[in-house]
Design a protein around this motif. Sequence first.
Motif, short mmCIF file in Angstrom:
data_model
loop_
_atom_site.label_atom_id
_atom_site.label_comp_id
_atom_site.label_asym_id
_atom_site.label_seq_id
_atom_site.Cartn_x
_atom_site.Cartn_y
_atom_site.Cartn_z
N THR A 116 0.64 -1.05 0.20
CA THR A 116 -0.27 0.07 0.09
C THR A 116 0.83 1.59 0.26
O THR A 116 1.80 1.32 0.30
N GLU A 161 -4.89 5.27 2.89
CA GLU A 161 -6.05 4.96 3.80
C GLU A 161 -5.19 5.59 5.59
O GLU A 161 -4.76 5.57 6.11
N THR A 187 -4.26 -0.44 4.65
CA THR A 187 -5.56 -1.04 3.37
C THR A 187 -5.55 -2.83 4.05
O THR A 187 -4.53 -3.35 3.88
N GLY A 188 -6.79 -3.71 4.22
CA GLY A 188 -6.87 -5.24 4.36
C GLY A 188 -5.79 -5.47 5.18
O GLY A 188 -5.53 -5.12 6.03
N LYS A 201 -2.37 -2.84 7.10
CA LYS A 201 -2.66 -2.12 8.20
C LYS A 201 -1.74 -2.27 9.07
O LYS A 201 -1.29 -3.36 9.19
#
Length: 99
Positions: free
Chosen positions: A8, A35, A58-59, A62
Motif C-alpha cells: 500500500t 487510507e 488497507t486490508g 494495516k
Amino acid sequence: MKAVYGSTVLAEAPADALVKIEGNWYFPPSSLVGEFAESDTAYHCPWKGDTQYWDVGTGDDKLADGAWSYPDLLPGAVERVGTDFAGYVAFDRKVTVSE
C-alpha cells in the motif's frame, strides 16, 4: 519520495517537498494517498507539541499508529526546523520511505 507499507502506497511527493526532522521524513498533507484513520494514542513532544497518530493502510496492510503529525506546533518549532511543518506526516519505521 514514497512511503509504502506492504503493498500500500501511503504518500508520494518530490524530495524537496518533504522535511527531515530527527531522522524522520515528514510528508506534506497533500501527498497522502493511502487510507488514514485517527488513532486515540496520545503523545506530547516538549518542543513540537501534541501529536496526532494515525492508523494507516488497507486490508492486510494495516498498521496501528503507523503515522503521526503535529497539527498545532508549539512556539519556536518552526524556527527550530526552519520551515512550517504543521500537519506534515511522518511514518513508523515499519513503513518503507524511499526515493
